[in-house]
Design a protein around this motif. Structure first.
Motif, PDB file in Angstrom:
ATOM      1  N   GLN A 149       1.047  -1.162  -0.073  1.00  0.00           N
ATOM      2  CA  GLN A 149       0.081   0.198   0.068  1.00  0.00           C
ATOM      3  C   GLN A 149       0.967   1.240   0.162  1.00  0.00           C
ATOM      4  N   ARG A 150       2.139   1.230   0.460  1.00  0.00           N
ATOM      5  CA  ARG A 150       2.981   2.210   0.599  1.00  0.00           C
ATOM      6  C   ARG A 150       3.533   2.588  -0.721  1.00  0.00           C
ATOM      7  N   GLU A 151       3.831   1.702  -1.424  1.00  0.00           N
ATOM      8  CA  GLU A 151       4.465   1.649  -2.816  1.00  0.00           C
ATOM      9  C   GLU A 151       3.352   2.269  -3.635  1.00  0.00           C
ATOM     10  N   ALA A 152       1.970   1.888  -3.583  1.00  0.00           N
ATOM     11  CA  ALA A 152       0.976   2.374  -4.301  1.00  0.00           C
ATOM     12  C   ALA A 152       0.658   4.063  -3.950  1.00  0.00           C
ATOM     13  N   ALA A 153       0.852   4.259  -2.556  1.00  0.00           N
ATOM     14  CA  ALA A 153       0.702   5.565  -2.215  1.00  0.00           C
ATOM     15  C   ALA A 153       1.730   6.294  -3.169  1.00  0.00           C
ATOM     16  N   GLN A 154       3.001   6.014  -3.050  1.00  0.00           N
ATOM     17  CA  GLN A 154       3.981   6.776  -3.497  1.00  0.00           C
ATOM     18  C   GLN A 154       3.927   7.061  -5.120  1.00  0.00           C
ATOM     19  N   LYS A 155       3.399   5.807  -5.549  1.00  0.00           N
ATOM     20  CA  LYS A 155       2.968   6.085  -7.243  1.00  0.00           C
ATOM     21  C   LYS A 155       1.957   6.786  -7.537  1.00  0.00           C
ATOM     22  N   MET A 156       0.830   6.817  -6.769  1.00  0.00           N
ATOM     23  CA  MET A 156      -0.210   7.775  -6.729  1.00  0.00           C
ATOM     24  C   MET A 156       0.011   9.319  -6.438  1.00  0.00           C
ATOM     25  N   GLY A 157       1.059   9.419  -5.583  1.00  0.00           N
ATOM     26  CA  GLY A 157       1.075  10.637  -4.968  1.00  0.00           C
ATOM     27  C   GLY A 157       0.349  11.049  -3.701  1.00  0.00           C
ATOM     28  N   VAL A 158       0.117  10.041  -2.889  1.00  0.00           N
ATOM     29  CA  VAL A 158      -0.886  10.300  -1.951  1.00  0.00           C
ATOM     30  C   VAL A 158      -0.086   9.605  -0.634  1.00  0.00           C
ATOM     31  N   ILE A 159      -0.856   9.687   0.580  1.00  0.00           N
ATOM     32  CA  ILE A 159      -0.280   9.158   1.667  1.00  0.00           C
ATOM     33  C   ILE A 159      -0.834   7.631   1.935  1.00  0.00           C
ATOM     34  N   ASP A 160      -0.408   6.999   2.524  1.00  0.00           N
ATOM     35  CA  ASP A 160      -0.851   5.441   2.513  1.00  0.00           C
ATOM     36  C   ASP A 160      -1.928   5.410   3.196  1.00  0.00           C
ATOM     37  N   ARG A 161      -2.328   6.008   4.022  1.00  0.00           N
ATOM     38  CA  ARG A 161      -3.747   6.065   4.737  1.00  0.00           C
ATOM     39  C   ARG A 161      -5.040   6.292   3.808  1.00  0.00           C
ATOM     40  N   TRP A 162      -4.768   7.218   2.887  1.00  0.00           N
ATOM     41  CA  TRP A 162      -5.655   7.468   1.662  1.00  0.00           C
ATOM     42  C   TRP A 162      -5.712   6.177   0.768  1.00  0.00           C
ATOM     43  N   VAL A 163      -4.830   5.398   0.535  1.00  0.00           N
ATOM     44  CA  VAL A 163      -5.010   4.206  -0.266  1.00  0.00           C
ATOM     45  C   VAL A 163      -5.718   3.034   0.438  1.00  0.00           C
TER      46      VAL A 163
END
Length: 102
Positions: free
Chosen positions: A27-41
């Motif tokens: 989820q953290r990697e997805a958040a970085q790729k999306m440009g958001v924080i992992d909580r939002w993912v």
């Protein structure tokens, strides 16, 4: 099945969310790729169960009437008031200039 219009970024974000849901990325990697924080993912992944792929689309996109309503509020209701006020101050300035010249 309903078709959903998405921008390229929204399609990319959906792809990252699906990868995170499958577990191929964190989820953290997805958040970085999306440009958001992992909580939002995590929030989006929870919403995906209810909303499906439409989770990445902005909520007001489907409600164009709301957006048009805001524009109509300005154009139909507030703009005439602003124009009346501008006319009032224009007349006031003309009157003051008339007093100065007299």
């Amino acid at each position: 099945m309903e078709r959903i219009a998405m921008s390229r970024k929204e399609r990319d974000d959906l792809d990252w969310l699906k990868r995170a849901k499958e577990g191929s990325i964190s989820q953290r990697e997805a958040a970085q790729k999306m440009g958001v924080i992992d909580r939002w993912v995590r929030t989006l992944l929870k919403r995906m169960t209810k909303q499906g792929d439409a989770v990445v689309v902005h909520g007001l996109r489907a409600h164009r009437a709301l957006l048009l309503g805001r524009h109509c509020l300005w154009a139909c209701r507030l703009q005439p008031l602003v124009q009346d006020r501008q006319a009032f101050f224009h007349q006031r300035i003309q009157f003051q200039q008339h007093l100065i010249q007299a």
